[in-house]
Design a protein around this motif. Structure first.
Motif, short mmCIF file in Angstrom:
data_model
loop_
_atom_site.label_atom_id
_atom_site.label_comp_id
_atom_site.label_asym_id
_atom_site.label_seq_id
_atom_site.Cartn_x
_atom_site.Cartn_y
_atom_site.Cartn_z
N ALA A 121 9.52 51.90 48.69
CA ALA A 121 9.13 50.52 48.39
C ALA A 121 9.77 50.01 47.11
N ARG A 122 10.27 50.91 46.27
CA ARG A 122 10.87 50.51 45.00
C ARG A 122 12.39 50.68 44.98
N TYR A 123 12.89 51.58 45.83
CA TYR A 123 14.32 51.90 45.78
C TYR A 123 14.94 51.71 47.16
N THR A 124 16.15 51.17 47.20
CA THR A 124 16.86 51.01 48.46
C THR A 124 17.29 52.36 48.98
N ARG A 125 17.71 52.40 50.24
CA ARG A 125 18.20 53.65 50.82
C ARG A 125 19.38 54.18 50.01
N ALA A 126 20.27 53.30 49.58
CA ALA A 126 21.43 53.74 48.80
C ALA A 126 21.02 54.35 47.46
N GLN A 127 19.92 53.88 46.89
CA GLN A 127 19.44 54.44 45.63
C GLN A 127 18.72 55.77 45.84
N ARG A 128 18.20 55.97 47.04
CA ARG A 128 17.46 57.21 47.34
C ARG A 128 18.36 58.27 47.97
N GLU A 129 19.35 57.84 48.72
CA GLU A 129 20.24 58.77 49.42
C GLU A 129 21.66 58.56 48.90
N HIS A 130 22.02 59.32 47.88
CA HIS A 130 23.32 59.12 47.24
C HIS A 130 24.11 60.43 47.14
N GLY A 131 23.84 61.36 48.07
CA GLY A 131 24.59 62.60 48.12
C GLY A 131 24.01 63.73 47.31
N GLN A 132 22.78 63.56 46.80
CA GLN A 132 22.18 64.62 45.99
C GLN A 132 21.67 65.77 46.85
N GLY A 133 21.50 66.92 46.23
CA GLY A 133 20.98 68.09 46.92
C GLY A 133 20.43 69.08 45.92
N ALA A 134 20.08 70.29 46.38
CA ALA A 134 19.49 71.27 45.48
C ALA A 134 19.54 72.66 46.09
N THR A 135 19.46 73.64 45.21
CA THR A 135 19.26 75.04 45.58
C THR A 135 18.00 75.54 44.90
N GLY A 136 17.14 76.20 45.65
CA GLY A 136 15.96 76.84 45.08
C GLY A 136 16.00 78.33 45.36
N ARG A 137 15.59 79.11 44.37
CA ARG A 137 15.50 80.57 44.52
C ARG A 137 14.09 80.98 44.10
N TRP A 138 13.38 81.63 45.04
CA TRP A 138 12.00 82.06 44.79
C TRP A 138 11.93 83.58 44.86
N GLY A 139 11.27 84.17 43.87
CA GLY A 139 11.13 85.61 43.83
C GLY A 139 9.86 86.08 44.53
N PRO A 140 9.46 87.31 44.37
CA PRO A 140 8.27 87.81 45.08
C PRO A 140 7.03 87.00 44.79
N TRP A 141 6.24 86.78 45.84
CA TRP A 141 4.94 86.13 45.72
C TRP A 141 3.88 87.20 45.52
N ARG A 142 3.13 87.09 44.42
CA ARG A 142 2.05 88.02 44.14
C ARG A 142 0.74 87.25 44.02
N VAL A 143 -0.30 87.82 44.60
CA VAL A 143 -1.61 87.15 44.65
C VAL A 143 -2.65 88.07 44.02
N THR A 144 -3.51 87.51 43.19
CA THR A 144 -4.57 88.28 42.56
C THR A 144 -5.89 87.52 42.70
N THR A 145 -6.92 88.23 43.13
CA THR A 145 -8.27 87.68 43.14
C THR A 145 -9.11 88.50 42.17
N GLY A 146 -9.91 87.81 41.38
CA GLY A 146 -10.80 88.49 40.44
C GLY A 146 -12.20 87.95 40.58
N VAL A 147 -13.17 88.83 40.59
CA VAL A 147 -14.58 88.46 40.70
C VAL A 147 -15.28 88.83 39.40
N THR A 148 -16.05 87.86 38.88
CA THR A 148 -16.75 88.09 37.61
C THR A 148 -18.25 88.17 37.81
#
Length: 246
Positions: free
Chosen positions: A219-246
């Protein structure tokens, strides 16, 4: 003072396999404004996994829409198959490393191209994201508008820039902790507290995710302002989960 009665910690995925485990991750999808279910998948996505890391590159982004954010914002997103329950009296913590490199991103624009660590609960609409661009780390706390779950007037989104230096591709260690008894949320980056908040509704558990986004408002930006050839790479390492009860 409270003391821990029990702690349970495990690795959800250590990314040692040469393929992403379909028993742990699947492409996120949601119904769009047109009533159809749309997968959050970009045709330019290139995925590699192994050696303790998932690497996702989308360059350039191609998944754009001019009115429906569900068909525009997430370019490529994985969600965990498992939903992780939060102890009623205790804490639920997710830890994962993430490094993000963007291409053609507008400097210091939080929404032009970014990567995320996602926690979300579709029963309440609550979303907790740690997000990164080439130049900025920030936290996102949101309540989505979901039919039958939340009303439009219950929607909100806060983006809070974190006081953590970064650079393109730099890997940071993220931890997000939720305490159900108080609805408190704490974000840590590289082992240090970075942001604290309290969410407005109780959450009984979260689904985890990893994604690349471009979410400038149509609603604020034209398609040309939103789609201008940008991209990205993401790298995610191991997912670790911890639950603690008090």
């Amino acid at each position: 003072m409270t003391s821990a009665l029990g702690t349970n910690a495990w690795t959800y995925d250590d990314f040692t396999s040469g393929e992403l485990d379909p028993g742990r991750w699947r492409i996120m999808s949601m119904p769009g404004a047109d009533g159809l279910v749309h997968p959050y998948r970009d045709r330019n996505a290139r995925v590699r996994t192994g050696n303790g890391c998932l690497e996702l590159t989308v360059h350039p982004f191609t998944r754009f829409h001019d009115s429906d954010p569900r068909q525009n914002n997430a370019k490529h997103m994985y969600r965990s198959v498992q939903r992780f329950g939060a102890p009623e009296q205790g804490s639920l913590t997710f830890r994962v490393t993430m490094g993000v490199r963007t291409y053609g991103q507008i400097p210091y624009d939080l929404l032009d191209a970014f990567g995320t660590v996602n926690l979300f609960d579709l029963d309440s609409g609550i979303v907790l994201n740690a997000a990164a661009t080439n130049d900025t780390l920030y936290a996102v706390v949101e309540r989505l508008v979901l039919p039958g779950v939340t009303r439009p007037d219950e929607h909100y989104i806060h983006r809070v820039v974190l006081d953590v230096a970064t650079e393109p591709g730099r890997v940071h260690d993220y931890a997000i902790t939720y305490r159900a008894a108080s609805s408190d949320v704490e974000f840590q980056v590289d082992g240090r507290p970075a942001y604290w908040t309290r969410i407005p509704v109780p959450v009984t558990g979260f689904t985890a995710g990893m994604a690349l986004f471009s979410a400038r408002n149509p609603a604020r930006y034209t398609r040309a302002q939103r789609e201008h050839g940008q991209g990205a790479t993401g790298r995610w390492g191991p997912w670790r989960v911890t639950t603690g009860v008090t």
